[in-house]
Write a protein that holds these residues in place. Structure first.
Motif, PDB file in Angstrom:
ATOM      1  N   VAL A 130      45.282 -22.917 -37.497  1.00  0.00           N
ATOM      2  CA  VAL A 130      45.491 -23.283 -36.057  1.00  0.00           C
ATOM      3  C   VAL A 130      44.833 -24.221 -35.597  1.00  0.00           C
ATOM      4  O   VAL A 130      43.491 -24.199 -35.546  1.00  0.00           O
ATOM      5  N   LEU A 131      45.122 -25.317 -35.137  1.00  0.00           N
ATOM      6  CA  LEU A 131      44.603 -26.533 -34.840  1.00  0.00           C
ATOM      7  C   LEU A 131      44.256 -26.534 -33.339  1.00  0.00           C
ATOM      8  O   LEU A 131      45.151 -25.917 -32.576  1.00  0.00           O
ATOM      9  N   TYR A 132      42.994 -26.775 -32.884  1.00  0.00           N
ATOM     10  CA  TYR A 132      42.825 -26.853 -31.470  1.00  0.00           C
ATOM     11  C   TYR A 132      42.138 -28.041 -30.869  1.00  0.00           C
ATOM     12  O   TYR A 132      41.684 -28.891 -31.772  1.00  0.00           O
ATOM     13  N   ASP A 133      42.139 -28.441 -29.661  1.00  0.00           N
ATOM     14  CA  ASP A 133      41.553 -29.742 -29.053  1.00  0.00           C
ATOM     15  C   ASP A 133      39.821 -29.270 -28.641  1.00  0.00           C
ATOM     16  O   ASP A 133      39.642 -28.522 -27.812  1.00  0.00           O
ATOM     17  N   ARG A 134      38.985 -29.983 -29.522  1.00  0.00           N
ATOM     18  CA  ARG A 134      37.678 -29.655 -29.609  1.00  0.00           C
ATOM     19  C   ARG A 134      37.123 -29.858 -28.199  1.00  0.00           C
ATOM     20  O   ARG A 134      36.309 -29.235 -27.622  1.00  0.00           O
ATOM     21  N   ALA A 135      37.495 -30.966 -27.636  1.00  0.00           N
ATOM     22  CA  ALA A 135      36.991 -31.405 -26.131  1.00  0.00           C
ATOM     23  C   ALA A 135      37.336 -30.651 -25.049  1.00  0.00           C
ATOM     24  O   ALA A 135      36.710 -30.353 -23.988  1.00  0.00           O
ATOM     25  N   ASN A 136      38.447 -29.816 -25.240  1.00  0.00           N
ATOM     26  CA  ASN A 136      39.071 -29.359 -23.903  1.00  0.00           C
ATOM     27  C   ASN A 136      39.480 -27.527 -24.125  1.00  0.00           C
ATOM     28  O   ASN A 136      39.913 -27.086 -23.287  1.00  0.00           O
ATOM     29  N   GLU A 137      39.269 -27.287 -25.600  1.00  0.00           N
ATOM     30  CA  GLU A 137      39.674 -25.842 -25.544  1.00  0.00           C
ATOM     31  C   GLU A 137      38.541 -25.294 -26.477  1.00  0.00           C
ATOM     32  O   GLU A 137      37.553 -25.751 -27.133  1.00  0.00           O
ATOM     33  N   SER A 138      38.406 -23.828 -25.988  1.00  0.00           N
ATOM     34  CA  SER A 138      37.286 -23.037 -26.887  1.00  0.00           C
ATOM     35  C   SER A 138      37.635 -22.353 -28.152  1.00  0.00           C
ATOM     36  O   SER A 138      38.710 -21.406 -27.989  1.00  0.00           O
ATOM     37  N   ARG A 139      37.042 -22.735 -29.323  1.00  0.00           N
ATOM     38  CA  ARG A 139      37.619 -21.979 -30.420  1.00  0.00           C
ATOM     39  C   ARG A 139      37.132 -20.575 -30.343  1.00  0.00           C
ATOM     40  O   ARG A 139      38.046 -19.749 -31.042  1.00  0.00           O
ATOM     41  N   GLU A 140      36.246 -20.200 -29.750  1.00  0.00           N
ATOM     42  CA  GLU A 140      35.775 -18.801 -29.740  1.00  0.00           C
ATOM     43  C   GLU A 140      36.942 -18.073 -28.693  1.00  0.00           C
ATOM     44  O   GLU A 140      37.149 -16.837 -29.241  1.00  0.00           O
ATOM     45  N   ALA A 141      37.170 -18.610 -27.673  1.00  0.00           N
ATOM     46  CA  ALA A 141      38.003 -17.925 -27.015  1.00  0.00           C
ATOM     47  C   ALA A 141      39.423 -17.814 -27.798  1.00  0.00           C
ATOM     48  O   ALA A 141      40.029 -16.807 -27.811  1.00  0.00           O
TER      49      ALA A 141
END
Length: 325
Positions: free
Chosen positions: A118-129
């Motif tokens: 599952v990919l996420y935006d490091r600058a704008n999203e929280s991987r922890e959340a």
């Protein structure tokens, strides 16, 4: 909290599932470092990094019921691959949350090992959340990349090997430099050496601009990085030291060392030239510190952990270009 008992238990579970990586040296590197320099080559570990240890330790510590339900982790690539391998070989479904700007090689390798990415935006999203939400939604056990006692215990088996291999070479005293992101490897190695080689002192090594552990050790409290991207050393660009790992590192570690991207590339090239090792940028920070910051070290021997070798070909080519300069 991780302790030597947990590390030794992890070592028993890891038997037959991880490599005892070599401790290597070359006289040319000794000359540059100004002392004896040995490299713990975790870049030769399964999945290309020490993270295979923590992944196997954490998954193998789960009950059969929890393993069957599956695991989830977040990582820029090395914990992803280590956890994916451990899950696949132990029959556990696996989901990995990875930043969209992670090296393509690491994303591809994680998928090849059977994990859902599952990919996420490091600058704008929280991987922890994202991790917490998916864990609850799917009933998966969240295994953090460093702030997990069983992961840190698995990483600590690196320290057990360093102590044993150094003793075999007649070495009881050394400065041990460890690439540091969240601090799991640093804490595990420090705990292992405290028990098995108490005359060795661990120093975390970090890239310039992402020296949160060095600053935190200096101030005595957790310090956060101002940015979350912008270094070659993608594997160790964590926002701040871990809540589990920092108390251990504050108690056991010497001052942190900080290196530039240029020094990292040079260290990668020298490791290839003299040891035929391929080390990724984040995995080469300890070697760079040993080679180019010897004035901050004491004693006649330094051991640098080369924590990973999962480097993009273009980045490695840039490193090799430094040999022509």
């Amino acid at each position: 909290m991780t302790d030597i008992t947990m590390i030794e238990a992890a070592a028993r579970r890891l038997q037959g599932h991880i490599r005892r990586t070599p401790l290597l040296g070359a006289p040319q590197l000794d000359q540059i470092a100004g002392r004896r320099l040995l490299i713990k080559a975790e870049c030769l570990q399964h999945t290309g990094s020490f993270k295979a240890r923590g992944g196997w330790s954490a998954v193998s510590a789960l009950s059969p019921e929890l393993r069957a339900r599956g695991v989830i982790g977040y990582s820029s690539g090395n914990h992803a691959q280590g956890l994916a391998r451990a899950a696949a070989e132990q029959g556990a479904p696996c989901v990995i949350i990875m930043p969209s700007d992670a090296p393509a090689l690491k994303i591809a390798n994680t998928r090849a090992l059977g994990a859902e990415v599952v990919l996420y935006d490091r600058a704008n999203e929280s991987r922890e959340a994202i991790g917490e939400a998916l864990s609850k939604e799917r009933g998966l056990t969240l295994i953090r990349p460093y702030d997990d006692p069983q992961v840190a215990a698995g990483q600590g088996t690196t320290g057990l090997e360093i102590a044993a291999q150094a003793a075999e070479a007649g070495i009881t005293r050394a400065e041990v430099l460890v690439p540091c992101g969240g601090g799991g490897l640093t804490a595990g190695v420090a705990l292992a050496l405290q028990a098995k080689a108490p005359e060795m002192r661990v120093h975390p090594a970090e890239p310039e601009g992402f020296d949160d552990t060095a600053r935190s050790l200096a101030s005595g409290r957790i310090e956060r990085n101002d940015r979350l991207s912008g270094s070659l050393c993608d594997a160790i660009m964590t926002p701040e030291p871990g809540a589990v790992t920092f108390p251990i590192n504050r108690l056991l570690c010497g001052p942190g060392l900080v290196v530039t991207d240029a020094q990292v590339l040079r260290a990668m090239a020298l490791a290839f030239l003299h040891l035929k090792l391929v080390i990724e940028p984040g995995g080469a920070v300890a070697l760079a510190a040993a080679l180019f910051h010897g004035d901050k070290l004491e004693g006649d021997t330094v051991i640098a952990v080369a924590s990973g070798g999962n480097v993009e070909p273009a980045v490695f080519a840039d490193a090799l270009k430094t040999l022509a300069g």
